[in-house]
Every structure is written in C-alpha cells, then in structure tokens.
Design an enzyme around this catalytic site. Structure first.
Site, PDB file in Angstrom:
ATOM      1  N   SER A   1       0.828  -1.197   0.000  1.00 16.12           N
ATOM      2  CA  SER A   1       0.000   0.000   0.000  1.00 16.12           C
ATOM      3  C   SER A   1       0.872   1.260   0.000  1.00 16.12           C
ATOM      4  CB  SER A   1      -0.953  -0.040   1.201  1.00 16.12           C
ATOM      5  OG  SER A   1      -1.974   0.925   1.054  1.00 16.12           O
TER       6      SER A   1
ATOM      7  N   ASP B   1      -8.588  -5.720  -5.321  1.00 20.16           N
ATOM      8  CA  ASP B   1      -8.424  -4.452  -4.593  1.00 20.16           C
ATOM      9  C   ASP B   1      -8.755  -3.281  -5.506  1.00 20.16           C
ATOM     10  OD1 ASP B   1      -7.621  -2.407  -2.846  1.00 20.16           O
ATOM     11  OD2 ASP B   1      -5.527  -2.566  -3.477  1.00 20.16           O
TER      12      ASP B   1
ATOM     13  N   HIS C   1      -6.473  -6.160  -1.109  1.00 16.72           N
ATOM     14  CA  HIS C   1      -5.372  -5.223  -0.880  1.00 16.72           C
ATOM     15  C   HIS C   1      -4.245  -5.868  -0.078  1.00 16.72           C
ATOM     16  CE1 HIS C   1      -3.866  -1.105  -0.531  1.00 16.72           C
ATOM     17  NE2 HIS C   1      -3.679  -1.303   0.761  1.00 16.72           N
TER      18      HIS C   1
END
Lengths: 363, 363
Positions: A86, A272, A327
């Site tokens: 991320s 995601d 994610h």
C-alpha cells in the site's frame, strides 16, 4: 499478525494460532512498525510526530537498520530485502534509495546493508495513476456506470487535485456493503461482538474481522509486557501525525533504483480497488521499460491452480498479479503470497532473481 | 437442471435434489429444448438439421407455443415472458419479434401470446461488441497484458472477421486452468470419475462438474422413458446442425422491440469472460437510450449483501449485473438470480416492471 507473520490472533482475541504460510518459514524477517508514532514505535520528542514524512521515515528506518546490525553483527552482509504494501509503495523504494545512496557514498559500509531487492504489494506509487486506475477498475468491475466513468475521466484528467475531488465524488455515490479493499470479500459486522458477515462470494479462510482481534490482543497489558513493549494504546494508524512530504509520483525513485540494478518486485491482489493492479500497470508503463518475459499465468500448487499472472521487464522489474486477492494479499491468499515470495527464491537457483529474502513489512 | 429448474442431478448421476432457488417457485415455466436437434427436440426430416438458423428457430418456437396454448387453453392470455442466456441473446429477441409481429398482423390473436417482456442473461448480442468487450474484460481482469490488449485492439478494430482471428490468437496465448465462463470458478477434473477441482477462489455451492451429471442422468433409458421422451443420445449442443443465418448484431431487433414498448431485461454475471458484461454495456450504448434510473447496487437478502448493480433506460430496458456470477448466472448464484427474477415481479406492484413471469430458457 494479519499478513506474513508466524501467528494469527484467534477469535477469542487472547490466543494465537500458527500461520501455515508465514514468510518466516522461508526467511528471517524483521517486523518494524514505522513511521514513529504507529504501533509500538515511539519517540520521546513530540516534535517528531509533527515533522513526520516520507523522508524522515526512510532516514529513521535506515538508522534503525544500521543500529540493529551493530547489535546483531552476525547478520551483517546477509542478503537483505525490503517488503511493504500500500503506502509501502512510498516507504519501500525510498528506504531502498536511502540505503543505496549511503552505499554509494561510502563504499566501505556497502556490505553493512547488502540490499538485494524490494517487494511491494498493491503499491501506492503515483497519485494520478492511482486515481485513473481506480476509476478504470471500478468501471471494469461493474461498480460505476459508463456515465460516471465518462464524467469522472473528463472532469479529472488535469491534475492530482482535480482527481482527488472527483474520486471523493465517486466514493460518495457508491457507498454500499462492498469492501473497497476486497470487492468480493465478506463484510465484518460492527458491534460489541464482531461477527464475520457471511458472504456468498468468497467464503475463504480469511476472516475480515481479524484486524479487530489483533487490536484487542496487542492492547492487552500482559501481551505488551511479554513483548517488552512500552505500555501504550497500540494502533496501526494514527491521526496524530502531521505529514510533511510525499512525492506525487515514485516513478523517478523507481527509475533510479532500476538504474542501480536493484531487482524490484511489484505484486497486486486483483480484487483491490484502492490501489488496483490497473494503476500499477499505468505506473509501470510510465517507467518506459521493455518486456523481457511476456505476461503468463503462474501456478500455485500441484493442482495447477493459477495464482495470477506475471510479466518481466528490462532492468529486473517484475510485476505479478495475485488472483482473487484483495489489498492485503497475504491475508486474503496466504498460500499464493508465500508461493510468490518463495518462487522468487526458487527462481534464483539457476537464473536471476532474489535469494535469501529478509522482508521488512511496513504498515 | 443446472440453472433455474426445480431439480439438480446429484453426484451419483441417478438421483435428484431440490433446487431451493428454482424459478418455478415464482412462475410457471415451460422448458423448451431449442433449436430442433438439441436435447430431446427432434425432427423426422433430416433437411431440418441442414437448414437450421436464427429465423427457423424463432418460427419453430412460435409454432410450438401456439400449439401448446391450443392444447392447454387455460393458459391463453396469461402474462408471458421469454428468458434465455448466452446465444439466447439471439433466440429470445427474435422469438419476441416474431410473436409481436404476428400480434400486430392479426390483432385477434394478440392475446393468444400475451408477451410482457424478455429477460436474457449474459447475452451474445453483437459480434463486434462482444469481441471488443471480451478483450477489454480480459485486460481489466489481468488475463492479458497491456501489450496484448494494444495489439489486439489495433489489429482488430475493423470488422467482425478481423476480430474473430484476433480473439482466436488471444485464446491461443492464454490457455490455462481458468474457466472462461467463470474466471474464478473451480475446474472440473476430467476422468472416469468426475471430481470437482478444489478451488481456493470461489468455493461456493456450485459444482462445476454438474453438466456431466446432467448428461449421464438424461441419457439413462429409464429417465428418458419416464419423461416420455423418444430414446436418443441427449446432448445440449451438437455439431450436426448447419447454421444458415445469424445477424451480426441484435441492435436493430432490440430497438424495434423497445419501440413496441416491450420491457427488456438484460443481466450479466460479472465473472464471465465469454459474453462479458462490458460487451453488453457496449451494445446498450449502441441502442442510444437515455438513463432513467442511474447505476446503483441492488440487495440480495436481509444481510444487505450487494447482489450486483442495476441501471434503467428509456423504453423500459433494464440492465443488471450479478456479482461474482459466471456465464450461467443461476448456476453460480442461484439465490441472486431468483431474487433478480422475483424483484422484477415485486417491482410491478405499484410501479412498472414485469409480472407473472413465465420463462422459456433456451440452451
């Protein structure tokens, strides 16, 4: 405790169970809660929390690693890898650049951090490309209409600020019981007792409530004492931190790392919508590399299940998707994530690739 | 027996179990195996198999329905709907057009088939748009690379023939253990004993081997006798048929149906890459209708699970996606498919919409 670590927190929030697909099974891993102010990482100077940013995070982590190697000198010179996810798309390349810069400046310390590669999952790499990729992902997965796509794309093709406003609009219009971090996941029901929302869609082993178990567990005073942590209110994110610097794009940093011949692995869970794989594709395109190994499926296990697809580029960049993962790839598809990590090691036995991975996940 | 019917064939291939989400729970359904030559539908004239096509299928089905209503006159005048899937994107609109044309020509027979709407799942509507949609779907779901997408799109933007060649290329390059009809489904292992491939991705109740159970069951001489069927080798598809006519696009037919104020419902399982929902969007765009009800999530059950998204258009066209469903929506997501069907009936209690559905699925 939710992704690559050796233990998972059970539903009772007091006991642990083993993660069969922990990355510690194939590498020594340092888990660092970074930047200072999150998790168990703290500073005695309040100012540190007001002057946080990408640069100070990279610098602090670099100093931590140097000190850590002084304390455990037997690890000096070992092949070392950095991993994150991320916003790790910022942290990991910047830490790598910091390490390589210091190695270049002072070649005598070169072996003190023997950086061999980086590995980032669902990376946030470029604000514009991420917004564009998000819009395209939502459209191509049926979350927004043709009309919304056209409107957002028209309004928002100018600059980062424009994009942000449009994406906010878009989110406002599409709030529903869909988790943007895994658009086919179950939903965790809020309440005094967390219950996992039974989902018809992807009833996999992943427990969407697990972040709450971890929160309760790590705030148990007995656990904090056992970990030799300073008593604190453990949290993986905080609004206490002011953020001073964040480049709009990591493309220049990634280009420089590739010029330094550092192997770069990017991987993306394809469920995601927040840092979607389409966005990562756009950023990779901006790097202007040539394809050396064309897009092909990669296989997880002896049942020949497709784990995702992978493509190789000049300069050692590799991009892999992880099928049906959100994610946080190692949460959603722990076996596939470990195979991906491990396959890199296997692939090194004969050809190029990474070896002897030591991963430093960032939050 | 795999989709909307009242029974499923069990793994033993000899016994049945109830389909809790059968469409027969909310409507009387005629199941017609069409065109002649498939399933238990036959002709005594060999020539019929050599002159098959879209037109003869519509004409034959129309005659069948007229005769059926003569035999069961108590159903005359009942609200009647036609449903189908995949190539039903040709069959269903054409049958509807045949019925409406006859109603217009001879208004005295108007009530004999009281057509109230059509409902088609993952429809094959337009050869060019389907190919374009397929390429875009495969790219946006990580099955083909940026480079393959660009090459196919560049090479194949001209005509239907070009597209077909390119799509063949594309398939040649991407064969792997992924079911194009449900890209996250498990895979059925071939062999003397069918075993369902355990999939990490979507371990739902849907049994990917079920088509084989149906095949064995319907070829059991005792079953054929009990169904009063002529003994035959039952098959849902056959290469014995020569196909004489098939328009490249159903857009003109759909436009005409909408001009006749016939409600048209199109729905799409969003895990299907063969007749992907993106392709259906492109064809709807070609219809040139205005949006009357903007894209919004629709809810399956009391747990507020999102079943997909839906949009309404001028003229009564409705397009709905079914989340995490493959090509055969009622196989993959039986509850959602029934709710979708049922919701249409509910919506008629007060507003517009369909009522008293009688569905005629085509293979």
């Amino acid at each position: 405790m939710m992704e690559v670590g050796p233990f998972r927190v059970n539903k009772d929030k007091r006991t642990l169970s083993e993660n069969m697909h922990a990355w510690t099974k194939v590498a020594n891993v340092i888990f660092l809660e970074s930047p200072v102010g999150v998790g168990f990482s703290y500073s005695n100077k309040t100012l540190d929390f007001h002057l946080s940013g990408d640069k100070s995070t990279a610098d602090d982590t670099f100093v931590f690693l140097l000190n850590w190697l002084e304390r455990f000198p037997e690890y000096k010179g070992r092949p070392f890898y950095i991993s994150g996810e991320s916003y790790g798309g910022h942290y990991v390349p910047q830490l790598a650049a910091t390490i390589l810069s210091h190695n270049l400046e002072n070649s005598s310390t070169r072996t003190s951090i023997n950086l061999q590669g980086i590995l980032v999952g669902n990376p946030y790499l470029d604000a514009n490309m991420n917004a564009k990729g998000e819009v395209d992902y939502l459209w191509s997965h049926g979350m927004i209409s043709d009309e919304a796509w056209a409107s957002i794309t028209k309004k928002c093709s100018l600059d980062q600020r424009g994009y942000k406003a449009c994406v906010t609009d878009m989110h406002g219009a599409d709030q529903s019981n869909i988790d943007p971090y895994d658009i086919y996941a179950s939903v965790c029901l809020e309440g005094p007792i967390e219950t996992q929302y039974p989902s018809r869609y992807t009833p996999r082993s992943y427990d969407i409530c697990s972040d709450r178990y971890v929160y309760v567990y790590l705030n148990d005073p007995r656990v904090q004492k056992a970990l030799h942590a300073r008593p604190t209110e453990w949290t993986h994110c905080t609004s206490e931190i002011a953020w001073m610097d964040a480049p709009a794009s990591m493309v220049p940093t990634l280009k420089w790392l590739i010029e330094q011949h550092l192997p770069v692995w990017l991987y993306s869970g394809d469920f995601d919508s927040v840092c979607p794989f389409i966005a990562t594709r756009y950023t990779i395109k901006d790097l202007g590399l040539n394809v050396t190994e064309p897009w092909r499926p990669w296989i997880v296990n002896e049942r020949d299940e497709v784990g995702g697809h992978v493509q190789g580029y000049t300069g050692g960049l590799v991009f892999a998707t992880v099928r049906a993962a959100g994610h946080a790839v190692p949460s959603h598809q722990p076996e596939a994530a470990l195979v991906l990590m491990h396959r890199k090691r296997l692939s090194s036995k004969g050809s190029s690739g990474l070896d002897g991975a030591v991963a430093v996940p960032t939050p």
